[in-house]
Write a protein that holds these residues in place. Sequence first.
Motif, PDB file in Angstrom:
ATOM      1  N   GLN A  30       0.835  -1.198   0.000  1.00 51.21           N
ATOM      2  CA  GLN A  30       0.000   0.000   0.000  1.00 51.21           C
ATOM      3  C   GLN A  30       0.867   1.244   0.000  1.00 51.21           C
ATOM      4  O   GLN A  30       1.838   1.352   0.754  1.00 51.21           O
ATOM      5  N   GLY A  31       0.549   2.205  -0.881  1.00 47.22           N
ATOM      6  CA  GLY A  31       1.286   3.455  -0.951  1.00 47.22           C
ATOM      7  C   GLY A  31       0.776   4.468   0.055  1.00 47.22           C
ATOM      8  O   GLY A  31      -0.076   4.188   0.904  1.00 47.22           O
ATOM      9  N   ALA A  32       1.301   5.694  -0.054  1.00 49.48           N
ATOM     10  CA  ALA A  32       0.950   6.735   0.913  1.00 49.48           C
ATOM     11  C   ALA A  32      -0.467   7.250   0.715  1.00 49.48           C
ATOM     12  O   ALA A  32      -1.132   7.636   1.678  1.00 49.48           O
ATOM     13  N   GLU A  33      -0.957   7.252  -0.535  1.00 49.27           N
ATOM     14  CA  GLU A  33      -2.267   7.817  -0.820  1.00 49.27           C
ATOM     15  C   GLU A  33      -3.309   6.719  -1.000  1.00 49.27           C
ATOM     16  O   GLU A  33      -2.972   5.614  -1.441  1.00 49.27           O
ATOM     17  N   ALA A  76       5.648   5.900   2.624  1.00 46.94           N
ATOM     18  CA  ALA A  76       6.288   7.215   2.731  1.00 46.94           C
ATOM     19  C   ALA A  76       5.738   8.147   1.650  1.00 46.94           C
ATOM     20  O   ALA A  76       5.503   7.738   0.517  1.00 46.94           O
ATOM     21  N   GLU A  77       5.531   9.413   1.994  1.00 45.54           N
ATOM     22  CA  GLU A  77       4.955  10.380   1.064  1.00 45.54           C
ATOM     23  C   GLU A  77       6.042  11.065   0.246  1.00 45.54           C
ATOM     24  O   GLU A  77       7.159  11.265   0.707  1.00 45.54           O
ATOM     25  N   GLY A  78       5.674  11.436  -0.976  1.00 48.08           N
ATOM     26  CA  GLY A  78       6.560  12.221  -1.829  1.00 48.08           C
ATOM     27  C   GLY A  78       7.778  11.480  -2.327  1.00 48.08           C
ATOM     28  O   GLY A  78       8.797  12.111  -2.630  1.00 48.08           O
ATOM     29  N   MET A  83      13.348   6.483  -6.388  1.00 47.50           N
ATOM     30  CA  MET A  83      13.810   6.602  -5.008  1.00 47.50           C
ATOM     31  C   MET A  83      13.236   5.494  -4.142  1.00 47.50           C
ATOM     32  O   MET A  83      13.929   4.965  -3.265  1.00 47.50           O
ATOM     33  N   MET A  84      11.985   5.103  -4.374  1.00 43.00           N
ATOM     34  CA  MET A  84      11.403   4.006  -3.621  1.00 43.00           C
ATOM     35  C   MET A  84      12.189   2.717  -3.843  1.00 43.00           C
ATOM     36  O   MET A  84      12.395   1.923  -2.922  1.00 43.00           O
ATOM     37  N   GLN A  85      12.631   2.518  -5.073  1.00 39.82           N
ATOM     38  CA  GLN A  85      13.452   1.353  -5.390  1.00 39.82           C
ATOM     39  C   GLN A  85      14.718   1.349  -4.528  1.00 39.82           C
ATOM     40  O   GLN A  85      15.085   0.329  -3.931  1.00 39.82           O
TER      41      GLN A  85
END
Length: 236
Positions: A30-33, A76-78, A83-85
Amino acid sequence: MNWWQNLQRGPQPLPPPRIYHREQWAGVLQGAEPGVEWRAEWTVVWWVEGSQGSHPAPASIAAVAIRDRAAPLARAEGVSIDMMQHVLAAELGHLKPITVGSPVWVGAENVHVELTEYSAALLLQRRERVAELAEIAHLRENVLSDLPHAVLWWLRRSGYNVEDALQKEAVFKQLIRIVSAEQTAQPWALRLAEALGEAMPGLEPQNRWDVFDQIQRLMKGYGHEGAADELARHLA
């Protein structure tokens, strides 16, 4: 123990080598949004300190543990896809015990993460909507707030064509009157949106639409499907 005592004891047996196990894992994080998900896959790397028989399913324990480590990072947001990788690869690459004192150590290799097709389209739609709302707010609050602002805005956009701006004076006045006029017969959904804006001044457009989304979910949860659809129609 000094070197002489070591020599007297003779050669000591070496500790048993660590046996590393590897298994592929793929799933969704699950992502931030709301509605945004990451499609992730990696190689779970784990080993058991001591007797493996003390854990009936160490592979399952390792898979769950590494996913639990990844879950808060994915929220994490933004954080961009690239960068997530890097964030996940760096954090999950460390072999750590699943809990303090646990004999099961786990990490991950070959980490790969990307947004699902639906999530990528949803984020693009939200960014476009936020940009549109910001433009509308700018026109309402700054450009069409009074005649001087409207004329200067049009001069800038028309390459400082003064004659053209003067010819449109009547148009600007009419637009300003329409934008600034009090709407006495607004739909309830728009009145609700304005009330929320007044109750939460300074709320960013993205967060404002997240609030509307939560209200729609509550309406549907209590069986008011029609009201939720009406709200969505007036806020679209």
